[in-house]
Design a protein around this motif. Sequence first.
Motif, PDB file in Angstrom:
ATOM      1  N   GLU A 149       0.806  -1.199  -0.338  1.00 33.11           N
ATOM      2  CA  GLU A 149      -0.554   0.113   0.176  1.00 33.11           C
ATOM      3  C   GLU A 149       0.785   1.650  -0.142  1.00 33.11           C
ATOM      4  O   GLU A 149       0.569   2.325  -0.750  1.00 33.11           O
ATOM      5  CB  GLU A 149      -0.880   0.504   1.472  1.00 33.11           C
ATOM      6  CG  GLU A 149      -2.011   1.024   0.663  1.00 33.11           C
ATOM      7  CD  GLU A 149      -3.380   0.237   0.509  1.00 33.11           C
ATOM      8  OE1 GLU A 149      -4.266   1.588  -0.359  1.00 33.11           O
ATOM      9  OE2 GLU A 149      -3.654  -0.842   0.329  1.00 33.11           O
ATOM     10  N   ARG A 150       2.247   2.178   1.029  1.00 26.19           N
ATOM     11  CA  ARG A 150       3.114   2.668   0.675  1.00 26.19           C
ATOM     12  C   ARG A 150       3.782   3.001  -0.073  1.00 26.19           C
ATOM     13  O   ARG A 150       4.411   3.642  -0.698  1.00 26.19           O
ATOM     14  CB  ARG A 150       3.167   2.230   2.523  1.00 26.19           C
ATOM     15  CG  ARG A 150       4.108   1.149   3.199  1.00 26.19           C
ATOM     16  CD  ARG A 150       4.772   1.700   3.954  1.00 26.19           C
ATOM     17  NE  ARG A 150       5.349   0.933   5.005  1.00 26.19           N
ATOM     18  CZ  ARG A 150       4.822   1.052   6.335  1.00 26.19           C
ATOM     19  NH1 ARG A 150       4.639   2.084   7.219  1.00 26.19           N
ATOM     20  NH2 ARG A 150       5.430  -0.280   6.502  1.00 26.19           N
ATOM     21  N   ARG A 153       1.635   3.947  -3.070  1.00 20.31           N
ATOM     22  CA  ARG A 153       1.003   5.481  -2.767  1.00 20.31           C
ATOM     23  C   ARG A 153       2.222   6.310  -3.091  1.00 20.31           C
ATOM     24  O   ARG A 153       1.858   7.759  -3.920  1.00 20.31           O
ATOM     25  CB  ARG A 153       1.270   5.838  -1.611  1.00 20.31           C
ATOM     26  CG  ARG A 153       1.006   6.821  -0.946  1.00 20.31           C
ATOM     27  CD  ARG A 153      -0.140   7.328  -1.635  1.00 20.31           C
ATOM     28  NE  ARG A 153      -0.172   9.217  -0.716  1.00 20.31           N
ATOM     29  CZ  ARG A 153       0.196   9.891  -1.376  1.00 20.31           C
ATOM     30  NH1 ARG A 153       1.175   9.695  -2.978  1.00 20.31           N
ATOM     31  NH2 ARG A 153       0.118  10.955  -1.477  1.00 20.31           N
ATOM     32  N   GLN A 178      -4.862  -1.849  -5.209  1.00 23.59           N
ATOM     33  CA  GLN A 178      -3.761  -0.826  -4.379  1.00 23.59           C
ATOM     34  C   GLN A 178      -3.726   0.588  -6.163  1.00 23.59           C
ATOM     35  O   GLN A 178      -3.512   1.515  -6.002  1.00 23.59           O
ATOM     36  CB  GLN A 178      -3.514  -1.212  -3.744  1.00 23.59           C
ATOM     37  CG  GLN A 178      -3.545  -1.800  -2.782  1.00 23.59           C
ATOM     38  CD  GLN A 178      -2.566  -3.414  -1.879  1.00 23.59           C
ATOM     39  OE1 GLN A 178      -1.736  -3.618  -2.979  1.00 23.59           O
ATOM     40  NE2 GLN A 178      -2.497  -2.843  -0.825  1.00 23.59           N
ATOM     41  N   ARG A 181      -6.003   2.537  -7.004  1.00 24.13           N
ATOM     42  CA  ARG A 181      -6.532   3.525  -5.747  1.00 24.13           C
ATOM     43  C   ARG A 181      -5.428   4.778  -6.036  1.00 24.13           C
ATOM     44  O   ARG A 181      -6.508   5.805  -5.871  1.00 24.13           O
ATOM     45  CB  ARG A 181      -6.814   2.880  -4.481  1.00 24.13           C
ATOM     46  CG  ARG A 181      -6.710   3.553  -3.388  1.00 24.13           C
ATOM     47  CD  ARG A 181      -6.317   3.385  -1.637  1.00 24.13           C
ATOM     48  NE  ARG A 181      -7.371   1.808  -1.450  1.00 24.13           N
ATOM     49  CZ  ARG A 181      -7.256   0.824  -1.195  1.00 24.13           C
ATOM     50  NH1 ARG A 181      -6.005   0.362  -1.240  1.00 24.13           N
ATOM     51  NH2 ARG A 181      -9.038  -0.174  -1.462  1.00 24.13           N
ATOM     52  N   TYR A 182      -4.265   4.217  -6.254  1.00 23.65           N
ATOM     53  CA  TYR A 182      -3.266   5.219  -6.256  1.00 23.65           C
ATOM     54  C   TYR A 182      -2.602   6.066  -7.701  1.00 23.65           C
ATOM     55  O   TYR A 182      -2.170   6.674  -8.251  1.00 23.65           O
ATOM     56  CB  TYR A 182      -2.331   4.983  -5.920  1.00 23.65           C
ATOM     57  CG  TYR A 182      -2.553   4.480  -4.344  1.00 23.65           C
ATOM     58  CD1 TYR A 182      -2.627   5.991  -3.105  1.00 23.65           C
ATOM     59  CD2 TYR A 182      -2.551   2.859  -3.622  1.00 23.65           C
ATOM     60  CE1 TYR A 182      -2.861   5.805  -2.428  1.00 23.65           C
ATOM     61  CE2 TYR A 182      -2.609   2.951  -2.231  1.00 23.65           C
ATOM     62  CZ  TYR A 182      -2.860   4.759  -1.352  1.00 23.65           C
ATOM     63  OH  TYR A 182      -2.912   4.497  -0.206  1.00 23.65           O
ATOM     64  N   ASN A 343       0.448  14.343  -8.985  1.00 24.74           N
ATOM     65  CA  ASN A 343       0.293  14.239  -7.759  1.00 24.74           C
ATOM     66  C   ASN A 343       0.063  15.529  -6.789  1.00 24.74           C
ATOM     67  O   ASN A 343       0.012  16.786  -7.667  1.00 24.74           O
ATOM     68  CB  ASN A 343       2.071  14.056  -7.036  1.00 24.74           C
ATOM     69  CG  ASN A 343       2.179  12.382  -7.128  1.00 24.74           C
ATOM     70  OD1 ASN A 343       2.258  11.197  -7.208  1.00 24.74           O
ATOM     71  ND2 ASN A 343       3.522  12.299  -8.270  1.00 24.74           N
ATOM     72  N   PHE A 370       7.022   8.314   4.101  1.00 30.12           N
ATOM     73  CA  PHE A 370       6.461   6.505   3.639  1.00 30.12           C
ATOM     74  C   PHE A 370       6.915   5.517   4.198  1.00 30.12           C
ATOM     75  O   PHE A 370       5.961   4.619   4.591  1.00 30.12           O
ATOM     76  CB  PHE A 370       6.274   6.621   2.194  1.00 30.12           C
ATOM     77  CG  PHE A 370       7.231   5.821   0.793  1.00 30.12           C
ATOM     78  CD1 PHE A 370       7.434   5.246   0.608  1.00 30.12           C
ATOM     79  CD2 PHE A 370       8.150   6.793   1.015  1.00 30.12           C
ATOM     80  CE1 PHE A 370       8.390   4.423   0.654  1.00 30.12           C
ATOM     81  CE2 PHE A 370       9.260   6.310   0.155  1.00 30.12           C
ATOM     82  CZ  PHE A 370       9.566   5.351   0.142  1.00 30.12           C
ATOM     83  N   GLY A 440       3.684   8.733   7.220  1.00 30.41           N
ATOM     84  CA  GLY A 440       3.106   9.049   6.484  1.00 30.41           C
ATOM     85  C   GLY A 440       2.644  10.543   6.434  1.00 30.41           C
ATOM     86  O   GLY A 440       2.070  11.177   5.911  1.00 30.41           O
ATOM     87  N   ASP A 454      -3.564  11.054   1.845  1.00 29.11           N
ATOM     88  CA  ASP A 454      -3.063  10.025   2.903  1.00 29.11           C
ATOM     89  C   ASP A 454      -3.231   8.713   2.482  1.00 29.11           C
ATOM     90  O   ASP A 454      -3.667   8.878   1.088  1.00 29.11           O
ATOM     91  CB  ASP A 454      -3.776  10.016   4.334  1.00 29.11           C
ATOM     92  CG  ASP A 454      -4.457  11.179   4.828  1.00 29.11           C
ATOM     93  OD1 ASP A 454      -3.111  12.026   5.861  1.00 29.11           O
ATOM     94  OD2 ASP A 454      -5.722  11.578   6.019  1.00 29.11           O
ATOM     95  N   MET A 455      -2.488   7.137   2.203  1.00 30.11           N
ATOM     96  CA  MET A 455      -2.584   6.108   2.386  1.00 30.11           C
ATOM     97  C   MET A 455      -3.399   5.816   2.982  1.00 30.11           C
ATOM     98  O   MET A 455      -3.539   5.506   3.945  1.00 30.11           O
ATOM     99  CB  MET A 455      -1.419   5.481   2.359  1.00 30.11           C
ATOM    100  CG  MET A 455      -1.400   5.444   3.763  1.00 30.11           C
ATOM    101  SD  MET A 455       1.025   4.598   3.736  1.00 30.11           S
ATOM    102  CE  MET A 455       1.589   6.155   3.438  1.00 30.11           C
ATOM    103  N   HIS A 456      -3.804   4.422   2.214  1.00 32.70           N
ATOM    104  CA  HIS A 456      -4.809   3.688   3.081  1.00 32.70           C
ATOM    105  C   HIS A 456      -4.541   2.706   3.683  1.00 32.70           C
ATOM    106  O   HIS A 456      -3.348   2.246   3.333  1.00 32.70           O
ATOM    107  CB  HIS A 456      -5.594   2.712   1.399  1.00 32.70           C
ATOM    108  CG  HIS A 456      -6.944   1.858   2.596  1.00 32.70           C
ATOM    109  ND1 HIS A 456      -8.527   2.553   3.185  1.00 32.70           N
ATOM    110  CD2 HIS A 456      -6.267   0.503   2.292  1.00 32.70           C
ATOM    111  CE1 HIS A 456      -8.957   1.163   3.292  1.00 32.70           C
ATOM    112  NE2 HIS A 456      -7.589  -0.305   2.877  1.00 32.70           N
TER     113      HIS A 456
END
Length: 762
Positions: A149-150, A153, A178, A181-182, A343, A370, A440, A454-456
Motif C-alpha cells: 500500500e505505502r 502510494r 491498490q 486506488r493510487y 500528485n 512513507f 505518512g 493520506d494512504m489507505h
Amino acid sequence: MQSFFRKAYTSLSAAPAASKTNLLKNMTMGRALNQSKMMIQSQNLMNSAITRRAFSIIDTKIMRNIGISAHIDSGKTTITERILFYTGKIDEIHEVKGSDNVGATMDSMELEREKGITIKSAATHCEWKDHHINIIDTPGHVDFTIEVERALRVLDGAILLICGASGVQPQTLTVDKQMKRYSVPRVIFINKLDRMGADPWNCIENVRERLGLNCAAVQVNIGVENGLQGICDLVKMKALYFEGEKGRDVVEREIPDDLKEFCDKKKQELITILAENDPTIEEYYLNEDFNIPIDVLKKSIREQTIAQKFCPVMMGSAYKNKGVQPLLDGVLDYLPNPEESNNYAYDIQDKTKKVKMDIDNKKPFVGLAFKLEESQFGQITYVRIYQGKVKKGSTLNNTATKKKVKISRMVRMHSNNMEDISEAGAGDIFAIFGVDCASGETFCDQSVNFTMEDMHVPEPVMSLTIRPKKQDQLEIFLKALNRFQREDPTFVVKQNQESEEIIISGMGELHLFIYCERMKREYDIDLAVGNPTVNYRETISQKAQFNFLHKKQSGGAGQFARVIGYIEPLNSDMDSQDADLSCQFVDGTEGQNIPNEYIPAVEKAFHESTKKGPQTGYPVVGVKYVLTDGQTHVVDSSSLAFAIATRYSFKEAYEKAGPQILEPVMNVEVTVPAEFQASIMGQLVRRRGSITNTQTKTGYFILNADVPLAAMFGYATELRGCTQGQGEFSMEYKMHSPVGEFEIKDIIDAYQRKRAEKGEDI
C-alpha cells in the motif's frame, strides 16, 4: 589493490630464490596491467554516474520510480535479483531460500531468508541504458499488504507479476485494486513460463476478465515449460534469445518460421486494441497497414499506458534468466517519469483545497515520509520528493507535528546497505537518519505548509494477548512494541483496562507471528503468547426510535437532558465488500430545544458508546445516530447530562434495532494435486466455507472460497496432513459478514463468561 599486494607478497615469499627475479618481473607487469584495467573501469564508472550519483540530483526525464507487486510466490524477489545483476548492481545471483545459504539481495532479514518470503518492502536503485531506476520490492503475502500500500502510494509506475501457471490469484486482485486506488500505470509480466502448465494466453484472458484491464501482449513466448527458449518482440518483430553467463547476452534473430503467422496474428490484436484510443494507430488499422514504424507504435503504447487505458503484457521466466532485460526496456519505454505523474497535496489552512505538485527543483520542497525502519544507526525514514530539492544540513518543517527537523544525513538505500548523498531533487526517493516522525507525515520547506494525500490503512482482523515472561524485560518489551507500531500502521497495540493485558492486533496469524519472532530475536525477549482471537464487530439491521430522559436530583445542582431521534443501519446489505464500517452522527435538530453548545457532547458520547458493543464487547460499526429533538432545563442541563442521556438512549435503541454480530470473512485460495479435490472441498464446507470458483490445470485443482476467519485456525496443519504435504493455501480479508445463528450464542456466552470471571455485572 591491497588484496593484490597481499597475494603478491605471499607468492614472492614462497618462491625459490632462482625464480624470484622472474616472478618479480611478471608481478610488476601484472600490477601495471591491473592498474590500467582498474583506471579504465573507474573512468567508465565515473562517466556513467558523474551527473547522477556524485552530485545526487537526477534529471527526472531519465528517472523511473517503480514497484514490483504480485501474489505470494510469483517471483517478485527473483526478478528484482535479476534486474540488479543485469544492471551491474550486484556481481552474483542468489536465490530466495538459496542453497548457498546467502539468499536474495532484497531479503535482508534473517527471517525472510529462512522462510523464503518477503516480509517488508525493500528499496534499491540501479542504472539501465543511461536511466536511473528506483525500485521497491514488495511482499506478496496479504498479511503484509500495508507494505504494498505505502509503496504504491509514492511510485509513478509498477510491474504487476502474474504466475504463468496459476494466472490471476487472490492477492493479484488486491494489488490491482491498490494500483487503481493510487492511479499507478503498470506493465504486466507473465513470469514462470518454465513451470508445468504455464499458459500466457490463458493468463491474459484471466487479466481481462478478473481485473477488467485492457491489455494485449507485446511479446510472444518461444516455447513453454522445459522448452522455453526466448521471446518474440512484436514491436520490433524480432526474436530475442538470452545467452552467455546467466542469460546476460540478449541475441536478436529473425522470428522462427513456425511462429511467424502466430506473431502476425498477435501483432494485429495489439494494433486493434491500441486503435480504439489512438487516432494515429486507427488510421493504420483502417488502411490494413500493420507495418507501423517502431517509434510510432512505442509512442502509442506509452501514452495509453500512462493514461491507464492500456497495459502492455510481457513474458518470460526470471528464474531461467529469460525476458528480464526486455522488461527493463519496457519500464523505460512505457512507464512514466515523475514529470508525467499527477500528485496533489492539501493546504494545511484549507484541507478542501488541492494543490498540484510540480516536479521542479526550484519550487519549495515537499516530501512524504512513507516508510520507517529501525537500524543500528537509528531510525531510517524513507522519503519521496514531490516538489523542490533538499540538501544535507537543510531544515524542514514536519507539518503534522509542527516541529522543525534538520537533515543531518541522507542516503540512497540498496536493500539494507546505503550510499551517502549530499542532496536529492524532485521526483527522487531517498532516506534520512535521525528524524523523529511517523509513517505518512509530510516534510515541507519553511515557506509552504502542505500535507500529502493520506494512504489507505486496512483495519486489523486478528488479535493476540502477549507479555514478557520476565518482569525485568517489560521496559525493552514496550520499547519493541512502540517501534513496531511506528513502522507498521496495521500493527496495533492496546491494553485491556480491566485485565491490564496487552493485546496486539494485525492482519493475520503470520503477521503477528513474525512480530513475536522478531521480538525474540532482535530484543532477546522470552514471550508468553495467548491464543489468537477474531476481531468481531457489532451492528444493527433495522431502524429504531429513541426518546430518553435523563433526570437526577440529589441536592444541589441536578442533571436534566432529553434526547429524541433514531438510529439506523448505514448499509442495506452487510454481505458486501463495499459495506461502510464507520459510524455517523447527524444533527437533525431545528430551533433551540437543544442549544448548540450541547451537540458536541452528544456526538462524542455516541462515538464512545460504539467503541464497546453490548453483546460481545467488540466495536459497533455501520450505525447512523440521528438526533432530531430534545429538551433542556434552565439550571440542571449540562454537557455531562446530555452525554449520559446519549449513552443510555443508544443502548435503549440498540436493543430494538435488530443487533447483529459480524465476523471477518476471508477469500481463501487452495491449490492441491487433482486427486485431493473431494477432500479439500469437504474440508472447507465443514469450516463454513462458501465455494466461489474452481478450476483444474494440468494435474492441479484450484479452489476459491469465502470462509470465516474463526474457522480457519489450524487449517494449515489439516491441509498438509490430507495432501501429503503437497497442498498450499493463501487467504486475504474480504469483508465483515453477519455470524450464523448457531455461532452467535457461543460468542455471546464466551463474552459473558469473561465478564463474570472479572466480577463485572452481567
